[in-house]
Design an enzyme around this catalytic site. Structure first.
Site: not given
Ligand SMILES: Cc1cc2nc3c(=O)[nH]c(=O)nc-3n(C[C@H](O)[C@H](O)[C@H](O)COP(=O)(O)O)c2cc1C
Ligand SMILES: Cc1cc2nc3c(=O)[nH]c(=O)nc-3n(C[C@H](O)[C@H](O)[C@H](O)COP(=O)(O)OP(=O)(O)OC[C@H]3O[C@@H](n4cnc5c(N)ncnc54)[C@H](O)[C@@H]3O)c2cc1C
Ligand code: FES
Lengths: 312, 274
Positions: A30, A78, A80-81, A139, A174, A201
């Site tokens: 996500s 990040n 983003i919020g 988050c 999550k 997350n």
């Molecule tokens: C820019 C960004 C935005 C994200 N937005 C969300 C979100 O809206 N909801 C959520 O459950 N996780 C969000 N995540 C977390 C990711 O889904 C993921 O759990 C986390 O980045 C770890 O995986 P990765 O190392 O493959 O990125 C976000 C991550 C990033 C980097």
């Protein structure tokens, strides 16, 4: 599109998570894939196990101030919020677009309050394109709600049961890695009715510019993702998979097919690819091709045979 | 909004590009020529490419660079060496390959009715304006340029501007070329004397903002290119938002060029370097 690995189709890649039958275990994480439209020119979305959307709330959220990202060693922060246009606009624009793509859609749900999570799900119940929900109680980038629900058992269970009561669809929760004992939270949401959990997350982190003595993110702190967090994510997946009976979806720093294999061995039934999408927009299919190639090389007949097959 | 609207516009490409040349052209400034046939054929002035300078998990994100010129199968990038990414870029030599996503974003859309355009460049902001100047001149549009930089050695692309513009005026912080002071001294004067139909700006955000105010005062439409930190570069991550009168927009797909009138100058620009 460049293809790094030959496409081997011999292994049975199908997995079942939370009652969802997926053509393979590779999903998007996500917030790193929007609703897929931005990636449709780079990859064939119908090759993915599922698309997990950006977090959706009841009303539009503006997100945090900029700068919202900072690169760190082998990763990024990040803040983003959870900027999103709200569930109504999401249904009209994103869901409508996604519904024609021949890929299961998992909607990631956010809320500032328990009631908001429920109302988002209630609004989505009438949308046939939704295959499952992923409830984000982890988050680190919002002040109210978000991670506050995911860092202790009682609120995590409360959100899960409230959403459970609102839907019969597969429910994934999550989890946050920013806790002392993630197995405890996993057990609490399992007991409250989750059909699966996804983890992790982002890890709460921070970056500072020594020259200016200022934080690199406007919000000061943010969520760490990318290869830097993979060892932590693997450890947590391994712990949680041993603690609960429902399936685990592994997320955190997956860049290659081999990374995905490691998560399956640790006990994940499926995986999500996040930050890697920013580095290479074809990452999801590259991970899938790498996984397929691994199966061929190791004579693995069913990818599900890898789940929890860690030899210790 | 229909689905068709949402699919509008060509998709950016992922292209393997090859270094044709990489030369130092000023103080800490390099000019990179890449063989990138597909991007070169599609790019418009103000658009950028997202370059994967190095691979390996210790160097993660791509770096965004404006296309400075495009001709035949070649694109050129003018870059300032600042941190790890641009240092690595300076080390790339003829024959090296990397991958690029592009062309990205919305560039300067110059209406047919504009007969005279003023370009205002601050520092490396001259990079995308180079291509704009060439393309406008080729269309028969009169071009004037106000260019500023810290010193003469950083007045990049000056020859290009001089070859296509009817007027180029410069300012440097240290007075080593043109007028001592900010480019805004020059842009104010050119706005009065040249009476352009449109102003196109690229440079540090405080400068862009000041020029936008001058243009507004003169009643001239102004389009500014803004920089934000970018992760994906393709509209998916929301790291690059610009606050506008129409809400938060993504610099990588809705920009980087914005109508100055819609920008709410919220101080969210990339922090200046030291
Ligand atoms: C820019 C960004 C935005 C994200 N937005 C969300 C979100 O809206 N909801 C959520 O459950 N996780 C969000 N995540 C977390 C990711 O889904 C993921 O759990 C986390 O980045 C770890 O995986 P990765 O190392 O493959 O990125 C976000 C991550 C990033 C980097
Ligand atoms: C649309 C756009 C077009 C650009 N065009 C040019 C150009 O034509 N020529 C040029 O020299 N520079 C250009 N830049 C700025 C360029 O992207 C940065 O200077 C470069 O990313 C710095 O990388 P680094 O690793 O050397 O610096 P570091 O500071 O080590 O980079 C750390 C992180 O910050 C990001 N970053 C640092 N400075 C900037 C910045 N000013 N803008 C965006 N991200 C930044 C990097 O991408 C990286 O993720 C442009 C930026 C944008 C957004
Ligand atoms: S850089 Fe990801 S949305 Fe603009």
């Amino acid at each position: 599109m460049e293809q790094k690995f030959p496409r081997v189709t011999s292994a049975d890649l199908r997995v079942e998570v939370a009652g969802l039958r997926l053509r393979n275990p590779v999903m998007t994480a996500s917030g790193t894939f929007a609703s897929g439209r931005e990636y449709a020119g780079f990859i064939d979305l119908s090759r993915l196990g599922a698309v997990v959307t950006k977090g959706v709330s009841l009303q539009a959220w503006a997100g945090n101030e900029s700068p919202r990202v900072a690169e760190t060693a082998s990763g990024m922060l990040n803040s983003i919020g959870l900027q999103n246009p709200g569930v109504e606009a999401f249904c009209a624009r994103d869901l409508m677009w996604l519904s024609g793509r021949d890929v299961p859609v998992v909607v990631n749900v956010s809320g500032h309050s328990l009631e908001e999570y429920v109302r988002v799900v209630e609004r989505l119940e009438s949308e046939v394109a939704v295959a499952a929900y992923e409830v984000n109680i982890s988050c680190p980038n919002v002040d109210e709600g978000g991670m506050a629900f995911g860092t202790s058992c009682a609120p995590a269970a409360a959100v899960t049961s409230a959403v459970r009561a609102a839907t019969k669809r597969p429910l994934i929760v999550k989890l946050s890695p920013n806790v002392t004992d993630i197995s405890e939270i996993a057990r609490a949401v399992e007991d409250a009715g989750a059909d699966a959990v996804s983890l992790v997350n982002t890890l709460l982190g921070m970056a500072i510019d020594a020259e200016t003595r200022r934080p690199k993110l406007a919000r000061v702190v943010g969520g760490l993702s990318g290869p830097a967090i993979k060892p932590v994510a693997l450890r947590m997946v391994w712990q949680v998979a041993r603690a609960i009976a429902v399936p685990v979806i592994g997320v955190g720093g997956i860049m290659t097919g081999e990374d995905a294999v490691e998560f399956l061995l640790a006990g994940a039934t499926a995986v999500q690819v996040g930050t890697a999408n920013f580095v290479d927009p074809t990452s999801t299919v590259r991970v899938l091709d790498g996984l397929t190639e691994y199966c061929a090389r190791h004579g693995v007949a069913r990818v599900s045979d890898l789940v929890g097959a860690l030899e210790v | 909004m229909s689905c068709a609207d949402l699919d509008a516009g060509p998709h950016p490409l992922l292209e393997r590009v090859e270094v044709l040349a990489n030369d130092r052209v000023g103080a800490g400034v390099g000019l990179l020529a890449l063989r990138a046939p597909r991007v070169a054929a599609a790019v418009a002035p103000g658009q950028f490419v997202h370059l994967r300078i190095a691979t390996g998990s210790d160097f993660l994100l791509r770096r965004p660079f404006s296309v400075h010129r495009a001709h035949g199968e070649t694109i050129e990038i003018l870059y300032q060496v600042l941190g790890r990414g641009t240092r690595e870029l300076a080390d790339r030599a003829r024959g090296d390959v990397m991958d690029a996503i592009g062309p990205l974003g919305r560039g300067w859309d110059v209406p047919e009715s504009a007969g005279h355009v003023l370009l205002v460049a601050g520092g490396l902001g001259a990079a995308p304006l180079g291509m704009l100047a060439e393309r406008l001149a080729a269309r028969g549009v009169a071009v004037s340029v106000a260019q500023g930089a810290p010193c003469a050695e950083r007045l990049v692309a000056r020859e290009l501007f001089e070859s296509v513009a009817r007027r180029v005026e410069v300012a440097t912080d240290d007075g080593s070329a043109g007028e001592p002071g900010f480019v805004t001294l020059v842009s104010r004067r050119l706005l009065e004397t040249e009476r352009p139909d449109l102003v196109c700006v690229c440079g540090p955000e405080p400068m862009a903002r000041a020029v936008a105010a001058q243009a507004a005062e003169a009643g001239v439409t102004c389009r500014v290119s803004l920089e934000r930190l970018m992760a994906c570069g393709i509209g998916a991550c929301l790291s690059c938002v610009v606050t506008t009168t129409g809400g938060r927009k993504r610099a990588c797909v809705d920009g980087p060029v914005f109508d100055a009138g819609e920008v709410c100058w919220d101080g969210a620009e990339v922090p200046p370097r030291h």
